[in-house]
Design a protein around this motif. Structure first.
Motif, PDB file in Angstrom:
ATOM      1  N   ASN A 142     -10.466  -0.692   3.423  1.00 35.31           N
ATOM      2  CA  ASN A 142      -9.515  -0.647   2.565  1.00 35.31           C
ATOM      3  C   ASN A 142      -9.997   0.088   1.214  1.00 35.31           C
ATOM      4  O   ASN A 142     -11.011   0.472   1.092  1.00 35.31           O
ATOM      5  CB  ASN A 142      -8.673  -1.955   2.128  1.00 35.31           C
ATOM      6  CG  ASN A 142      -9.379  -3.056   1.468  1.00 35.31           C
ATOM      7  OD1 ASN A 142     -10.835  -2.476   1.188  1.00 35.31           O
ATOM      8  ND2 ASN A 142      -9.020  -3.969   1.160  1.00 35.31           N
ATOM      9  N   ALA A 143      -9.028   0.177   0.359  1.00 35.68           N
ATOM     10  CA  ALA A 143      -9.705   0.673  -1.050  1.00 35.68           C
ATOM     11  C   ALA A 143      -8.737   0.124  -2.253  1.00 35.68           C
ATOM     12  O   ALA A 143      -7.636  -0.263  -1.689  1.00 35.68           O
ATOM     13  CB  ALA A 143      -9.383   2.290  -0.981  1.00 35.68           C
ATOM     14  N   GLY A 144      -9.366   0.259  -3.413  1.00 38.25           N
ATOM     15  CA  GLY A 144      -8.566  -0.433  -4.215  1.00 38.25           C
ATOM     16  C   GLY A 144      -7.220   0.478  -4.652  1.00 38.25           C
ATOM     17  O   GLY A 144      -7.284   1.840  -4.471  1.00 38.25           O
ATOM     18  N   SER A 145      -5.988  -0.189  -5.070  1.00 36.65           N
ATOM     19  CA  SER A 145      -4.901   0.750  -5.202  1.00 36.65           C
ATOM     20  C   SER A 145      -3.941  -0.136  -6.150  1.00 36.65           C
ATOM     21  O   SER A 145      -4.084  -1.312  -6.409  1.00 36.65           O
ATOM     22  CB  SER A 145      -4.059   0.730  -3.837  1.00 36.65           C
ATOM     23  OG  SER A 145      -3.718  -0.502  -3.369  1.00 36.65           O
ATOM     24  N   THR A 146      -3.125   0.691  -6.739  1.00 35.44           N
ATOM     25  CA  THR A 146      -2.048   0.075  -7.596  1.00 35.44           C
ATOM     26  C   THR A 146      -0.940   0.044  -6.828  1.00 35.44           C
ATOM     27  O   THR A 146      -0.366   1.018  -6.194  1.00 35.44           O
ATOM     28  CB  THR A 146      -2.003   0.969  -8.660  1.00 35.44           C
ATOM     29  OG1 THR A 146      -3.251   1.280  -9.597  1.00 35.44           O
ATOM     30  CG2 THR A 146      -0.732   0.355  -9.742  1.00 35.44           C
ATOM     31  N   LEU A 147      -0.320  -1.170  -6.635  1.00 29.33           N
ATOM     32  CA  LEU A 147       0.889  -1.388  -6.067  1.00 29.33           C
ATOM     33  C   LEU A 147       1.932  -1.328  -7.045  1.00 29.33           C
ATOM     34  O   LEU A 147       1.897  -1.909  -7.932  1.00 29.33           O
ATOM     35  CB  LEU A 147       1.069  -2.489  -5.037  1.00 29.33           C
ATOM     36  CG  LEU A 147      -0.270  -2.933  -3.901  1.00 29.33           C
ATOM     37  CD1 LEU A 147       0.249  -4.290  -3.397  1.00 29.33           C
ATOM     38  CD2 LEU A 147      -0.026  -1.632  -2.926  1.00 29.33           C
ATOM     39  N   TYR A 148       3.054  -0.587  -6.743  1.00 28.08           N
ATOM     40  CA  TYR A 148       4.056  -0.265  -7.711  1.00 28.08           C
ATOM     41  C   TYR A 148       5.699  -0.563  -7.296  1.00 28.08           C
ATOM     42  O   TYR A 148       5.876  -0.194  -6.176  1.00 28.08           O
ATOM     43  CB  TYR A 148       3.991   0.781  -8.677  1.00 28.08           C
ATOM     44  CG  TYR A 148       4.052   2.245  -7.757  1.00 28.08           C
ATOM     45  CD1 TYR A 148       5.374   3.064  -8.173  1.00 28.08           C
ATOM     46  CD2 TYR A 148       3.100   2.632  -6.987  1.00 28.08           C
ATOM     47  CE1 TYR A 148       5.610   4.116  -7.420  1.00 28.08           C
ATOM     48  CE2 TYR A 148       3.639   3.808  -6.520  1.00 28.08           C
ATOM     49  CZ  TYR A 148       4.546   4.585  -6.597  1.00 28.08           C
ATOM     50  OH  TYR A 148       4.673   5.806  -5.982  1.00 28.08           O
ATOM     51  N   ASN A 149       6.531  -0.941  -8.059  1.00 30.84           N
ATOM     52  CA  ASN A 149       7.833  -1.075  -7.766  1.00 30.84           C
ATOM     53  C   ASN A 149       8.490   0.381  -8.038  1.00 30.84           C
ATOM     54  O   ASN A 149       8.925   0.733  -9.291  1.00 30.84           O
ATOM     55  CB  ASN A 149       8.547  -2.359  -8.629  1.00 30.84           C
ATOM     56  CG  ASN A 149       9.858  -2.566  -8.411  1.00 30.84           C
ATOM     57  OD1 ASN A 149      10.669  -1.632  -7.721  1.00 30.84           O
ATOM     58  ND2 ASN A 149      10.494  -3.598  -8.316  1.00 30.84           N
ATOM     59  N   ALA A 150       8.595   0.880  -6.900  1.00 29.05           N
ATOM     60  CA  ALA A 150       9.252   2.446  -6.960  1.00 29.05           C
ATOM     61  C   ALA A 150      10.635   2.273  -7.480  1.00 29.05           C
ATOM     62  O   ALA A 150      11.193   3.271  -8.167  1.00 29.05           O
ATOM     63  CB  ALA A 150       8.848   3.092  -5.755  1.00 29.05           C
ATOM     64  N   THR A 151      11.182   1.323  -7.153  1.00 32.01           N
ATOM     65  CA  THR A 151      12.830   1.295  -7.424  1.00 32.01           C
ATOM     66  C   THR A 151      12.822   1.096  -8.785  1.00 32.01           C
ATOM     67  O   THR A 151      13.875   1.668  -9.533  1.00 32.01           O
ATOM     68  CB  THR A 151      13.327  -0.253  -6.727  1.00 32.01           C
ATOM     69  OG1 THR A 151      13.302   0.114  -5.376  1.00 32.01           O
ATOM     70  CG2 THR A 151      14.809  -0.110  -7.247  1.00 32.01           C
ATOM     71  N   ALA A 152      12.129   0.286  -9.561  1.00 30.42           N
ATOM     72  CA  ALA A 152      12.054  -0.137 -10.886  1.00 30.42           C
ATOM     73  C   ALA A 152      11.898   0.981 -11.860  1.00 30.42           C
ATOM     74  O   ALA A 152      12.409   1.274 -12.806  1.00 30.42           O
ATOM     75  CB  ALA A 152      11.340  -1.359 -11.222  1.00 30.42           C
ATOM     76  N   LEU A 153      10.741   1.805 -11.423  1.00 30.12           N
ATOM     77  CA  LEU A 153      10.484   2.852 -11.970  1.00 30.12           C
ATOM     78  C   LEU A 153      11.439   4.026 -12.065  1.00 30.12           C
ATOM     79  O   LEU A 153      11.873   4.648 -12.947  1.00 30.12           O
ATOM     80  CB  LEU A 153       9.019   3.495 -11.549  1.00 30.12           C
ATOM     81  CG  LEU A 153       7.775   3.074 -12.224  1.00 30.12           C
ATOM     82  CD1 LEU A 153       7.500   1.553 -12.051  1.00 30.12           C
ATOM     83  CD2 LEU A 153       6.543   4.047 -11.900  1.00 30.12           C
ATOM     84  N   SER A 154      12.034   4.263 -10.871  1.00 31.59           N
ATOM     85  CA  SER A 154      13.121   5.182 -10.746  1.00 31.59           C
ATOM     86  C   SER A 154      14.214   4.805 -11.675  1.00 31.59           C
ATOM     87  O   SER A 154      14.841   5.666 -12.362  1.00 31.59           O
ATOM     88  CB  SER A 154      13.691   5.145  -9.312  1.00 31.59           C
ATOM     89  OG  SER A 154      14.510   6.163  -9.251  1.00 31.59           O
ATOM     90  N   ASN A 155      14.573   3.546 -11.645  1.00 27.87           N
ATOM     91  CA  ASN A 155      15.985   3.038 -12.649  1.00 27.87           C
ATOM     92  C   ASN A 155      15.374   3.215 -14.161  1.00 27.87           C
ATOM     93  O   ASN A 155      16.487   3.462 -14.703  1.00 27.87           O
ATOM     94  CB  ASN A 155      16.102   1.580 -12.193  1.00 27.87           C
ATOM     95  CG  ASN A 155      16.728   1.267 -10.899  1.00 27.87           C
ATOM     96  OD1 ASN A 155      17.340   2.240 -10.060  1.00 27.87           O
ATOM     97  ND2 ASN A 155      16.503   0.013 -10.300  1.00 27.87           N
ATOM     98  N   ALA A 156      14.171   3.368 -14.387  1.00 23.77           N
ATOM     99  CA  ALA A 156      13.887   3.430 -15.764  1.00 23.77           C
ATOM    100  C   ALA A 156      13.568   4.962 -16.000  1.00 23.77           C
ATOM    101  O   ALA A 156      13.208   5.124 -17.304  1.00 23.77           O
ATOM    102  CB  ALA A 156      12.629   2.729 -16.142  1.00 23.77           C
ATOM    103  N   GLY A 157      13.789   5.778 -15.158  1.00 23.83           N
ATOM    104  CA  GLY A 157      13.529   7.186 -15.382  1.00 23.83           C
ATOM    105  C   GLY A 157      11.940   7.491 -15.565  1.00 23.83           C
ATOM    106  O   GLY A 157      11.674   8.659 -16.159  1.00 23.83           O
ATOM    107  N   ILE A 158      11.212   6.870 -15.147  1.00 22.66           N
ATOM    108  CA  ILE A 158       9.603   7.201 -15.188  1.00 22.66           C
ATOM    109  C   ILE A 158       9.091   7.637 -13.823  1.00 22.66           C
ATOM    110  O   ILE A 158       9.359   7.169 -12.858  1.00 22.66           O
ATOM    111  CB  ILE A 158       8.966   5.555 -15.640  1.00 22.66           C
ATOM    112  CG1 ILE A 158       9.408   5.100 -16.660  1.00 22.66           C
ATOM    113  CG2 ILE A 158       7.350   5.878 -15.709  1.00 22.66           C
ATOM    114  CD1 ILE A 158       9.328   5.835 -18.089  1.00 22.66           C
ATOM    115  N   GLU A 159       8.546   8.644 -13.928  1.00 26.12           N
ATOM    116  CA  GLU A 159       7.843   9.251 -12.991  1.00 26.12           C
ATOM    117  C   GLU A 159       6.354   9.262 -13.080  1.00 26.12           C
ATOM    118  O   GLU A 159       5.717   9.432 -14.147  1.00 26.12           O
ATOM    119  CB  GLU A 159       8.067  10.826 -12.707  1.00 26.12           C
ATOM    120  CG  GLU A 159       9.899  10.990 -12.460  1.00 26.12           C
ATOM    121  CD  GLU A 159      10.292  12.389 -12.332  1.00 26.12           C
ATOM    122  OE1 GLU A 159       9.130  13.173 -12.228  1.00 26.12           O
ATOM    123  OE2 GLU A 159      11.615  12.726 -12.024  1.00 26.12           O
TER     124      GLU A 159
END
Length: 426
Positions: A142-159
């Motif tokens: 494996n490798a280090g990674s950032t898991l992120y809530n793509a739904t929340a980012l999309s709702n906030a308009g953050i890309e």
């Protein structure tokens, strides 16, 4: 008085032997297995143990799983008492310590016999070697990674660009995200995440440890690290100290799962487990780069190992089970990539077309790191586990305002050296 199933069977076998009776289970290999993880990992693991015992009815396997912190406490207690399970799950940062204390069995004599590593990636084999002997069999890379809530980012308009995001970009986006989301922050607090700190140091041309087990960084690096996270807190880009302190390890209590942060700094194999317990779409990205032109500080590592403990009465039977766990294609289908990308090339090729969306995403993330991935660092020193805990404590002291980054950075650097010096004496 309580007696468990294994004690009952052993006692019954002894009684039968004394009476001259040879029941079938008297000849059974009875193996105990312990591992850390949540329920999804346990379900997959027990699926494989059931598959193995169906094919090998002369073997019984009793499994147990715990959360990360509880796991190491229990394993240390059992090891000290001489009653550790036959097979234990082992981490890269702890395997040196356990191997050098003669609490693990070298597995070299089984390679080419009950343990077939002919289809293993060489770096995955080397990752389990300590002082020239093989003590751990990789359960995946494996490798280090950032898991992120793509739904929340999309709702906030953050890309974000998942393969090139930077700390400066996240700092700028944090305030905008906080305004758009009621109570949710963009980032979890990564100041106490050892793998994230190591990644940041590698981007600066440094490392956590040298091959000799000495610090490969300076106090000034730690001061800068704690200052970075103070800046992120001040910008409302990451969760508060109180919120982060409740994130005690399991995916269920992560600030990503509780909806208090849109990100969590984990490893790629954890994407599957996090998606299984989250309704929102969880996606995967690199650890942040320190600048746009940084090549990143990632590397591919054995996610974890299975090791055989010195307490085992039948290490060959334990090695035979491990061989099945990592090499059997049906076992690979059950396990997927929850513990990482299979180290056996035939298993990897067989299951890849059958993976679900998130499992494929984890596989592709590790495979496509490109120049962001550098060489595997040397095994950490035996005291690395204690240092990791010290980092968590020191990061919390800074987050709660109990120490300044300047004081904390120097104090932690001094503590690292003290721990390593004490460990070398032991």
């Amino acid at each position: 008085m309580r007696i468990d199933r294994r004690q009952f069977m052993m006692g019954s076998a002894a009684l039968a032997a004394s009476l001259g009776v040879s029941p079938a289970f008297a000849q059974q290999a009875m193996l105990r297995l312990i591992f850390w993880g949540g329920q999804p990992r346990a379900d997959r693991t027990y699926g494989v143990t059931d598959l193995y015992t169906e094919a090998n009815p002369d073997v019984s396997i009793d499994g147990e799983f715990l959360g990360w912190e509880d796991y190491w406490t229990k394993l240390a207690t059992q090891t000290a008492g001489g009653n550790a399970p036959d097979i234990c799950q082992m981490d890269y940062r702890y395997i040196v310590e356990y191997a050098r204390r003669n609490t693990l069995v070298p597995l070299d004599e089984y390679v080419g016999g009950v343990l077939d590593l002919s289809n293993f990636d060489e770096d995955q084999i080397d990752g389990g070697r300590i002082d020239g002997s093989l003590y751990g069999i990789s359960l995946g890379s494996n490798a280090g990674s950032t898991l992120y809530n793509a739904t929340a980012l999309s709702n906030a308009g953050i890309e974000i660009d998942p393969m090139s995001m930077t700390y400066p970009e996240l700092l700028e986006a944090g305030a905008r995200f906080a305004e758009a989301q009621d109570g949710m922050k963009l980032l979890s607090d990564g100041s106490g995440v050892e793998l994230l700190l190591e990644n940041w140091l590698r981007q600066k041309g440094k490392a956590l440890y040298t091959a000799e087990g000495e610090p490969a960084f300076e106090a000034s690096d730690l001061i800068e690290w704690f200052q970075l996270w103070n800046e992120l807190r001040a910008a409302d880009a990451c969760v508060s100290a109180e919120v982060q302190a409740a994130d005690v390890g399991p995916a269920q209590t992560s600030v990503l799962t509780t909806g208090q942060a849109a990100t969590a700094f984990k490893t790629s194999n954890q994407l599957v487990a996090f998606q299984e317990i989250n309704e929102d779409n969880i996606d995967i990205a690199i650890y942040p780069k320190i600048s746009e032109d940084s090549t990143g500080g990632h590397y591919r590592k054995p996610s974890m190992f299975f090791s055989v403990t010195s307490s085992s009465q039948d290490p060959e039977a334990a090695a035979h089970f491990i061989n099945f766990f990592v090499n059997d294609i049906e076992a690979g289908r059950i396990l997927g990539v929850e513990r990482g990308i299979p180290a056996d090339s035939e298993v990897r090729q067989a299951i890849a077309p059958e993976l679900d969306e998130k499992s494929r995403a984890a596989l592709e993330f590790v495979a496509n790191l490109g120049e962001l991935a550098g060489p595997l660092p040397p095994p950490p020193p035996p005291a690395a586990g204690e240092i990791e805990k010290a980092l968590i404590t020191k990061s919390q002291e800074v987050a709660f305002g109990m120490q300044s980054p300047e004081d904390a950075g120097q104090a932690f650097f001094d503590e690292v050296n003290s721990i390593l010096e004490r460990g070398s004496v032991n």
